[in-house]
Motif scaffolding. Structure first.
Motif, PDB file in Angstrom:
ATOM      1  N   LEU A 211       0.803  -1.210   0.000  1.00 21.63           N
ATOM      2  CA  LEU A 211       0.000   0.000   0.000  1.00 21.63           C
ATOM      3  C   LEU A 211       0.845   1.273   0.000  1.00 21.63           C
ATOM      4  O   LEU A 211       1.905   1.328   0.624  1.00 21.63           O
ATOM      5  CB  LEU A 211      -0.934  -0.002   1.207  1.00 21.63           C
ATOM      6  N   PRO A 212       0.342   2.294  -0.675  1.00 22.89           N
ATOM      7  CA  PRO A 212       1.058   3.577  -0.704  1.00 22.89           C
ATOM      8  C   PRO A 212       0.970   4.277   0.652  1.00 22.89           C
ATOM      9  O   PRO A 212      -0.031   4.157   1.370  1.00 22.89           O
ATOM     10  CB  PRO A 212       0.310   4.371  -1.777  1.00 22.89           C
ATOM     11  N   THR A 213       2.016   4.983   0.999  1.00 24.54           N
ATOM     12  CA  THR A 213       2.050   5.708   2.272  1.00 24.54           C
ATOM     13  C   THR A 213       2.216   7.206   2.083  1.00 24.54           C
ATOM     14  O   THR A 213       2.223   7.952   3.071  1.00 24.54           O
ATOM     15  CB  THR A 213       3.204   5.197   3.152  1.00 24.54           C
ATOM     16  N   ASP A 214       2.337   7.647   0.850  1.00 32.49           N
ATOM     17  CA  ASP A 214       2.647   9.053   0.598  1.00 32.49           C
ATOM     18  C   ASP A 214       1.610   9.771  -0.250  1.00 32.49           C
ATOM     19  O   ASP A 214       1.878  10.847  -0.798  1.00 32.49           O
ATOM     20  CB  ASP A 214       4.015   9.173  -0.070  1.00 32.49           C
ATOM     21  N   LEU A 215       0.405   9.207  -0.366  1.00 32.96           N
ATOM     22  CA  LEU A 215      -0.617   9.881  -1.156  1.00 32.96           C
ATOM     23  C   LEU A 215      -1.170  11.069  -0.379  1.00 32.96           C
ATOM     24  O   LEU A 215      -1.441  10.966   0.828  1.00 32.96           O
ATOM     25  CB  LEU A 215      -1.761   8.914  -1.483  1.00 32.96           C
ATOM     26  N   PRO A 216      -1.369  12.207  -1.030  1.00 29.01           N
ATOM     27  CA  PRO A 216      -1.922  13.371  -0.321  1.00 29.01           C
ATOM     28  C   PRO A 216      -3.400  13.173  -0.021  1.00 29.01           C
ATOM     29  O   PRO A 216      -4.080  12.383  -0.674  1.00 29.01           O
ATOM     30  CB  PRO A 216      -1.706  14.510  -1.320  1.00 29.01           C
ATOM     31  N   PRO A 217      -3.918  13.880   0.965  1.00 32.85           N
ATOM     32  CA  PRO A 217      -5.359  13.807   1.242  1.00 32.85           C
ATOM     33  C   PRO A 217      -6.164  14.254   0.027  1.00 32.85           C
ATOM     34  O   PRO A 217      -5.754  15.166  -0.703  1.00 32.85           O
ATOM     35  CB  PRO A 217      -5.546  14.780   2.416  1.00 32.85           C
TER      36      PRO A 217
ATOM     37  N   ASN B  47      -6.289   1.940   0.228  1.00 37.83           N
ATOM     38  CA  ASN B  47      -6.334   0.481   0.358  1.00 37.83           C
ATOM     39  C   ASN B  47      -5.962  -0.233  -0.933  1.00 37.83           C
ATOM     40  O   ASN B  47      -6.169  -1.446  -1.047  1.00 37.83           O
ATOM     41  CB  ASN B  47      -7.736   0.037   0.778  1.00 37.83           C
ATOM     42  N   TYR B  48      -5.445   0.503  -1.907  1.00 38.78           N
ATOM     43  CA  TYR B  48      -5.181  -0.053  -3.226  1.00 38.78           C
ATOM     44  C   TYR B  48      -3.721   0.178  -3.604  1.00 38.78           C
ATOM     45  O   TYR B  48      -3.240   1.315  -3.594  1.00 38.78           O
ATOM     46  CB  TYR B  48      -6.120   0.573  -4.267  1.00 38.78           C
ATOM     47  N   THR B  49      -3.044  -0.900  -3.926  1.00 36.26           N
ATOM     48  CA  THR B  49      -1.622  -0.846  -4.263  1.00 36.26           C
ATOM     49  C   THR B  49      -1.396  -0.028  -5.527  1.00 36.26           C
ATOM     50  O   THR B  49      -1.966  -0.329  -6.586  1.00 36.26           O
ATOM     51  CB  THR B  49      -1.079  -2.271  -4.460  1.00 36.26           C
ATOM     52  N   VAL B  50      -0.576   0.984  -5.439  1.00 34.86           N
ATOM     53  CA  VAL B  50      -0.163   1.775  -6.604  1.00 34.86           C
ATOM     54  C   VAL B  50       1.143   1.185  -7.122  1.00 34.86           C
ATOM     55  O   VAL B  50       2.092   1.004  -6.354  1.00 34.86           O
ATOM     56  CB  VAL B  50       0.026   3.257  -6.224  1.00 34.86           C
ATOM     57  N   PHE B  51       1.187   0.865  -8.420  1.00 38.01           N
ATOM     58  CA  PHE B  51       2.401   0.229  -8.936  1.00 38.01           C
ATOM     59  C   PHE B  51       2.897   0.827 -10.241  1.00 38.01           C
ATOM     60  O   PHE B  51       3.745   0.252 -10.914  1.00 38.01           O
ATOM     61  CB  PHE B  51       2.222  -1.282  -9.070  1.00 38.01           C
ATOM     62  N   GLY B  52       2.392   1.999 -10.603  1.00 41.06           N
ATOM     63  CA  GLY B  52       2.886   2.618 -11.811  1.00 41.06           C
ATOM     64  C   GLY B  52       2.008   3.761 -12.272  1.00 41.06           C
ATOM     65  O   GLY B  52       1.185   4.291 -11.521  1.00 41.06           O
ATOM     66  N   SER B  53       2.193   4.140 -13.535  1.00 40.71           N
ATOM     67  CA  SER B  53       1.491   5.293 -14.091  1.00 40.71           C
ATOM     68  C   SER B  53       1.170   5.068 -15.563  1.00 40.71           C
ATOM     69  O   SER B  53       1.741   4.198 -16.223  1.00 40.71           O
ATOM     70  CB  SER B  53       2.334   6.561 -13.920  1.00 40.71           C
ATOM     71  N   VAL B  54       0.252   5.880 -16.059  1.00 42.89           N
ATOM     72  CA  VAL B  54      -0.198   5.834 -17.448  1.00 42.89           C
ATOM     73  C   VAL B  54       0.446   6.991 -18.210  1.00 42.89           C
ATOM     74  O   VAL B  54       0.488   8.120 -17.710  1.00 42.89           O
ATOM     75  CB  VAL B  54      -1.735   5.950 -17.521  1.00 42.89           C
ATOM     76  N   ASP B  55       0.942   6.733 -19.421  1.00 38.99           N
ATOM     77  CA  ASP B  55       1.586   7.801 -20.189  1.00 38.99           C
ATOM     78  C   ASP B  55       0.559   8.702 -20.865  1.00 38.99           C
ATOM     79  O   ASP B  55      -0.659   8.470 -20.791  1.00 38.99           O
ATOM     80  CB  ASP B  55       2.588   7.229 -21.188  1.00 38.99           C
TER      81      ASP B  55
END
Length: 261
Positions: free
Chosen positions: A162-168, A211-219
């Motif tokens: 899980l991500p720990t650095d997402l802003p509110p 609650n959702y694993t972030v694993f990358g980005s869309v170009d």
């Protein structure tokens, strides 16, 4: 039941393998079981109460015998030293246009390892993206289930990263929900530690619990494709002529998921 649109409907988060339905469309996203390959399959006569086969490495990919695979695939490799540096490019070639992804091993090494494994075994090829949302605070395209029902997966599960650095999320005054920004690539799930094959692409800034694993980005090209899909809207149903959650009105199919551009 009234068929009038419900603009204030509560957004349903990206879910996997749950009997969650709205207007006849599954709102779910992944459940799982691997067959063959490196997966250890229980032999006839094996104690059914024994724990399911699990890989020995740090990712501990675990078969889900009660939830058969939508398409046969072995358990992923699980080396003791899971690669956790660098990025990998994947291109989803869809019937609506290309969607380029950058997978980030540092963010979620076990998730990237699993995603690459599924792409290599062509698990995602000829697979529909079954869910599009258009809530004010949740705009995503959900893919990764070969069955197209929102309830299928690869026959295994693994733990959250899980991500720990997402802003509110600025739309949530409680501060509970976080900002999954436009262009985020994340895993759908059916609860804690139930990741499988289903994932979602964020078309516009969305508010979700982290609650959702972030694993990358869309170009950028992929975002242009997502915008075209979103502009096409969501398929109407007899129960709801103007849904905000359901199958894309313009069917979306991943024709091929391949490494590189």
């Amino acid at each position: 039941m009234s068929s009038e649109p419900r603009p204030h409907a509560t957004p349903q988060p990206p879910r996997a393998a749950m009997p969650y339905r709205l207007a006849g469309v599954a709102l779910v996203s992944a459940t799982l079981v691997a067959v063959g390959g490196t997966a250890a399959v229980a032999a006839p006569g094996t104690d059914p109460s024994a724990p399911p086969p699990t890989t020995k490495g740090p990712c501990a990919y675990t078969q889900t015998p009660d939830e058969p695979a939508a398409r046969p695939v072995p358990l992923p490799p699980d080396p003791r030293r899971t690669p956790d540096r660098g990025t990998v490019r994947i291109t989803l070639r869809t019937n609506q246009g290309p969607i380029g992804l950058t997978l980030d091993r540092e963010q979620a090494p076990c998730t990237v390892q699993s995603f690459l494994h599924l792409a290599r075994h062509r698990f995602y090829d000829r697979t529909p993206c079954h869910r599009l949302t258009a809530y004010p605070t949740l705009k995503v395209l959900q893919c990764g289930d070969p069955s197209g029902t929102g309830e299928g997966g690869p026959g295994y599960r693994y733990a959250d990263e899980l991500p720990t650095d997402l802003p509110p999320a600025p739309t949530d005054p409680t501060g509970v929900r976080r900002l999954y920004a436009r262009g985020t690539l994340a895993m759908a799930n059916a609860g804690p530690d139930t990741n499988g094959s289903q994932f979602f692409l964020v078309q516009a800034d969305s508010a979700l619990r982290p609650n959702y694993t972030v694993f990358g980005s869309v170009d950028e090209a992929g975002l242009a494709t997502l915008d075209r899909i979103a502009a096409g809207g969501i398929a109407a149903t007899p129960e709801n002529p103007a849904p905000v959650d359901g199958a894309p009105a313009q069917p979306v199919e991943i024709c091929r998921a391949s490494r590189g551009r």
